[in-house]
Design a protein around this motif. Structure first.
Motif, PDB file in Angstrom:
ATOM      1  N   PHE A  55      10.749   0.892   4.075  1.00 31.36           N
ATOM      2  CA  PHE A  55      10.793  -0.271   3.193  1.00 31.36           C
ATOM      3  C   PHE A  55      11.830  -0.085   2.091  1.00 31.36           C
ATOM      4  CE2 PHE A  55       6.856  -1.888   4.997  1.00 31.36           C
ATOM      5  CZ  PHE A  55       7.012  -3.251   4.827  1.00 31.36           C
ATOM      6  N   SER A 454      11.029  -5.265  -1.407  1.00 30.68           N
ATOM      7  CA  SER A 454      10.950  -4.192  -0.406  1.00 30.68           C
ATOM      8  C   SER A 454      11.054  -2.824  -1.069  1.00 30.68           C
ATOM      9  CB  SER A 454      12.066  -4.361   0.632  1.00 30.68           C
ATOM     10  OG  SER A 454      11.887  -5.527   1.387  1.00 30.68           O
ATOM     11  N   PHE A 515       8.787 -11.281   3.818  1.00 34.29           N
ATOM     12  CA  PHE A 515       8.402 -10.217   4.739  1.00 34.29           C
ATOM     13  C   PHE A 515       8.181 -10.799   6.136  1.00 34.29           C
ATOM     14  CE2 PHE A 515       6.762  -8.747   0.592  1.00 34.29           C
ATOM     15  CZ  PHE A 515       7.532  -7.595   0.459  1.00 34.29           C
TER      16      PHE A 515
END
Length: 1000
Positions: A55, A454, A515
């Motif tokens: 991420f 993220s 996402f």
């Protein structure tokens, strides 16, 4: 015949034997279940860390958003095409890594890379030739540079990472424009062009060659020459409109030997001959452009942003057309004695497009090169066309300020009013250049639009995994035992599945735009795993109990050694808050280790609880460790930011090869001495150390001897057999044999082989017998197990040696010498841990972690892209071949960490007798492994956090980003190695084997 009745005593003995065998089987089964449980826990924790790193990386290293628009020639004011192209054809020759000082005269220099490519400078003195500095945008990798040279867009770090897996360019570029206008493109050379532009190149004139074998200097260049000159013959001149040749020899010589090698002179002379012949065959309507895509540093590598890596070459030549040449003073050049103007590499894009009558690619941010045009009037028109294109790009790109657009409106107004006034041409060009510079600077500030969500998710997941593994490693050992039950593993799996279901539901119902489905599932699985870890703990124990456990740990286990370990971890983590400290990380790590060595000397000298012989032995080990740490710190490969305060010592020299030969004798002798301290030099030990290790180290030294001979000016200038091509075959054979023996044969033999113990039988007189009686048996036999006191450690250390020899092979001589010292440092540390009784202290695995970093730097590495030693990938293969090429590079880069990871169980196993409670031994090993992982997570997470914090820092891509990438790779690679090799293959075998043989 009736069976003899079984005596009661024999029956009791058999019952006891059966019960003992049952207890032994039960103990082995329990050990196996416990071991599998530990492995599963570490696998789940590793998966969570991988998700966190993924991420963060996704949020930090973003690819640039590319507009899909393609420019076209129009009839309105926004037209970006010249009415009449200046040239009908073009020849583009790319000489990879052609640093600018390779082509200009350098008086008084006797370097091989100077004054051996004179043709370009000679032709540039004429009116129909021009020579300029060609400044690359970092990172200076070939694929990323080719994208900039053809699209005119800004680079990204992701492009650099894609250098070995190129994808076709999906944005507007001037090769696409040629193809759209029915022009024929011929190509030969670096196959990166084939990966990027295969759709535009004429299939019959497409000749790509493998580009990544940096030990091959000639195949690509000979291939280019073979296909280039036939296409320059008059009968073939009509077959192409653009002829591209990409030479790789100069770049490969740099990677292989560095620019100072005599082979560089030969290669530059060859390129000089090629350009000379091309110029002779050039016709009147063709433009010749010779460029370098980047330069090279003093080691011959590239990828960063040092001056030598950024300064490349741009040369343009036409048979009978003049160029607009101006004096250097016109451009306010102040560089010492150079007198050459600098242009950005993206400036080639509008220049080639305008000269060939093509639309300027839609995403271009460059400005046409003044010298490429015949007059100031033409240049004024070219700047007008370019600004129309840049403005069109800005209109279609969000987040670009309107303030800069006002400069465009002012320029258009002035051009409309004074576009035909000769006196105003220079003013208009200056205004246009000012607008382009302002636009480029703004776009550079936006080229990486960081995804903070993220990044935040990645840091959060890593932080949560850190909190658990910190607790798991040190604070509550009783919980670790409970986690070995399948009930606990089931909790983790159940919560992970629940997290997946919930995240899937959220993704379907809410449809978050930030996402994707995969990202939601990854978040759900990670949080589920962490909750699954904590749920049984919180179910069985209260928060108050957990708090008391933490307090008890710091009260009863905390001492000066623990404090020193915490200071080292905290200091190492905090250095990432400053770019200067990151640059000098190698020296700081060495300082920590030398400080620890002095602490060991003092603690041993002042310890009154050990015998005099132990004190002498402890002092000798402490002094040895300290001296070796200091010696290792003198081996370094300076990064560009450390100069002039750092002098590089890393290199392949005659004396480093000689030391390698000496080490092949002395290291086995030193290890033998350590084994004899615990009386463990028996059975497998003499074969492994006295014979196998000595032979393999000698073979490594022979390999690097051949390497030195092959690189030597003296041997290459003689007719000795050692300088013949036979040496190449010998090197390949040695490398393949050594790697096969160490990674396959030796490890297989080790897994099936005996322990380093010996059963010694001796006879002694019985005190109960009459010594004068000749008929009586006056003696009795006694058995002694030699090596019993170090049965675990002596056997396990042989596995460490297997991997060490393999890593030494793919490490250059001084780096291999450093690894020799690492082995002695580890052995000295293990003895010190026993003498000072600190093997259970958290300082022990932390020092091992610091050793990994110290020898990472001393084996010629830094947290920079150029320090990656790509050339070792071809030690065992002549071409890129999976997995051998990649394995060599991985072992070379992470080898010191692998040795350290493999040695961590020795903190527990060294100098202990077979335990009746093997689960306790295994538990302590897991404690040290998880403590080591905790240390890596602390430093890694700190590196990630500060990289995110300094994302707009001037040095982010030069210092902070490469260091974060190193931390991320270490988290991934070390977790995999610790679980698969250290724990599953190494520790499991030794502990179970010793328990099976000596279990009580």
């Amino acid at each position: 015949m009736e069976a003899e009745p079984e005596l009661p005593g024999r029956r009791v003995f058999k019952q006891q034997q059966y019960q003992q065998q049952s207890r032994s089987k039960l103990r082995q089964q329990k050990l196996k279940v416990t071991f599998i449980g530990y492995v599963i826990v570490l696998v789940f924790l590793a998966l969570v860390q991988f998700v966190g790193v993924g991420f963060f990386t996704k949020g930090f290293l973003l690819s640039r958003n590319v507009l899909p628009d393609v420019s076209e020639c129009t009839d309105d004011e926004s037209n970006t095409c010249m009415e009449e192209p200046r040239f009908e054809k073009a020849i583009l020759l790319v000489i990879d890594a052609l640093r600018f000082d390779f082509v200009i005269p350098v008086e008084g220099s006797d370097e091989y890379y100077h004054n051996n490519f004179p043709i370009i400078h000679q032709l540039a003195q004429k009116d129909n030739g021009v020579l300029l500095k060609f400044i690359a945008d970092p990172p200076t990798t070939t694929l990323q540079r080719l994208k900039g040279l053809t699209t005119g867009s800004l680079p990204t770090i992701i492009d650099a990472g894609s250098n070995f897996d190129g994808d076709a360019i999906d944005e507007d570029n001037w090769l696409l424009q040629l193809h759209k206008n029915n022009k024929t493109i011929a190509f030969m050379g670096d196959d990166t062009w084939h990966a990027l532009f295969n759709h535009y190149i004429e299939p019959e004139l497409n000749f790509p060659y493998d580009s990544l074998n940096v030990w091959d200097f000639h195949t690509v260049d000979y291939g280019v020459i073979e296909h280039l000159f036939p296409l320059l013959h008059k009968e073939n001149y009509t077959r192409w409109d653009l002829l591209v040749g990409h030479f790789l020899g100069v770049d490969h010589v740099g990677h292989r030997y560095g620019p100072k090698h005599f082979t560089m002179k030969e290669k530059l002379n060859q390129m000089n001959d090629v350009i000379t012949e091309v110029v002779e065959k050039l016709d009147d309507k063709t433009l010749l452009v010779v460029i370098g895509d980047h330069g090279m540093d003093y080691t011959g590598n590239h990828g960063g942003d040092s001056k030598d890596e950024l300064e490349s070459t741009l040369f343009m030549y036409a048979k009978n057309k003049k160029f607009l040449k101006k004096s250097p003073e016109h451009y306010n050049i102040s560089e010492l004695g150079k007198n050459y103007r600098s242009v950005n590499q993206i400036d080639l894009v509008p220049t080639m497009s305008l000269l060939l009558g093509l639309p300027i690619p839609f995403n271009n941010l460059g400005f046409p090169v003044d010298e490429a045009f015949e007059s100031v009037k033409q240049m004024s028109l070219a700047s007008y066309k370019t600004l129309q294109q840049i403005n069109n790009f800005r209109i279609n790109t969000p987040n670009l300020s309107l303030k800069i657009n006002q400069k465009f409106n002012e320029f258009i107004a002035n051009y409309t009013e004074h576009g035909t006034d000769k006196k105003k041409f220079e003013v208009l060009i200056g205004q246009a250049r000012d607008y382009q510079h302002s636009s480029l600077d703004e776009c550079k500030g936006l080229w990486a639009t960081f995804d903070l969500k993220s990044i935040g998710v990645g840091i959060t997941i890593l932080f949560l995994s850190l909190t658990f593994i910190l607790t798991y490693a040190r604070s509550i050992p009783s919980v670790r035992v409970s986690t070995m039950s399948f009930e606990f593993i089931g909790s983790v799996i159940a919560m992970m599945l629940l997290g997946l279901v919930l995240s899937l539901s959220v993704s379907i119902v809410l449809k978050p735009t930030d996402f994707s489905l995969k990202m939601c599932l990854a978040i759900g699985a990670s949080l589920g795993i962490l909750i699954g870890f904590w749920a049984p703990i919180m179910d069985r124990f209260s928060i108050n109990w957990l708090w008391h456990q933490l307090i008890d740990f710091f009260i009863f286990n905390f001492n000066s050694w623990s404090f020193l370990g915490i200071v080292f971890v905290a200091s190492h983590s905090l250095i990432f808050a400053s770019n200067s400290y990151v640059v000098w990380e190698d020296k700081m790590v060495s300082f920590f280790l030398i400080t620890f060595g002095f602490f060991c000397v003092y603690s041993t000298a002042s310890n009154n609880h050990i015998t005099k012989s132990q004190k002498v032995l402890g002092l000798s080990h402490a002094v040895t460790f300290t001296i070796l740490s200091r010696l290792v710190s003198t081996i370094n490969l300076c990064r560009e930011e450390q100069r002039p305060y750092c002098t590089p010592t890393f290199g392949t020299t005659w004396w480093s090869v000689l030391i390698l030969h000496l080490c092949s004798y002395f290291l086995p002798a030193v290890i033998e001495a350590f084994y004899k301290l615990s009386d463990s030099y028996h059975s497998a030990a003499p074969l492994w150390i006295g014979t196998g290790l000595k032979f393999l180290l000698f073979m490594n030294a022979v390999y690097w001897t051949f390497e030195y001979v092959q690189n030597s000016d003296y041997f290459s200038s003689t007719n000795l057999i050692l300088s013949s091509p036979l040496i190449k075959s010998l090197k390949l054979a040695i490398a393949r044999i050594v790697l096969f023996i160490t990674l396959v044969l030796a490890n297989f033999s080790w897994s099936k082989g005996p322990l380093c113990v010996k059963l010694e039988l001796s006879e002694s007189l019985s005190p109960d017998e009459d010594e004068e009686s000749e008929d009586s048996d006056a003696s009795q036999k006694t058995a002694t197990i030699l090596g019993y006191g170090n049965v675990y450690g002596s056997s396990y250390f042989l596995l460490v040696l297997n991997f060490t020899v393999a890593i030494m092979l793919v490490t250059k001589p001084l780096g291999a010498v450093s690894l020799n010292m690492l082995i002695v440092q580890i052995l000295s540390l293990l003895e010190l841990y026993v003498i000072l009784d600190i093997r259970r202290n958290l300082i022990s695995p932390i020092i091992f972690g610091l050793l990994g970093y110290q020898h990472f730097f001393s084996t010629g590495h830094q947290a920079t892209l150029p320090s990656i030693q790509w050339d070792v990938g071809f030690m065992t293969t002549e071409t890129i071949r999976l997995p051998f090429t990649h394995l060599n590079i991985i072992l070379n880069t992470f080898g010191p960490f692998f040795i350290v990871c493999l040695s961590i169980p020795l903190i527990t196993l060294w100098r202990i007798v077979p335990s009746s409670k093997p689960i306790t031994v295994l538990s302590q090993i897991i404690t040290n492994i998880t403590t080591f992982i905790t240390y890596q997570l602390f430093t890694g997470l700190s590196s990630l956090i500060f990289a995110a914090h300094f994302r707009r820092h001037l040095m982010v891509w030069k210092i902070f980003a490469p260091r974060f990438m190193l931390s991320a790779l270490l988290i991934l690679v070390l977790n995999i190695f610790l679980i698969t090799i250290t724990l599953w293959f190494g520790t499991g075998k030794v502990v179970t084997q010793v328990n099976r043989i000596f279990g009580k």
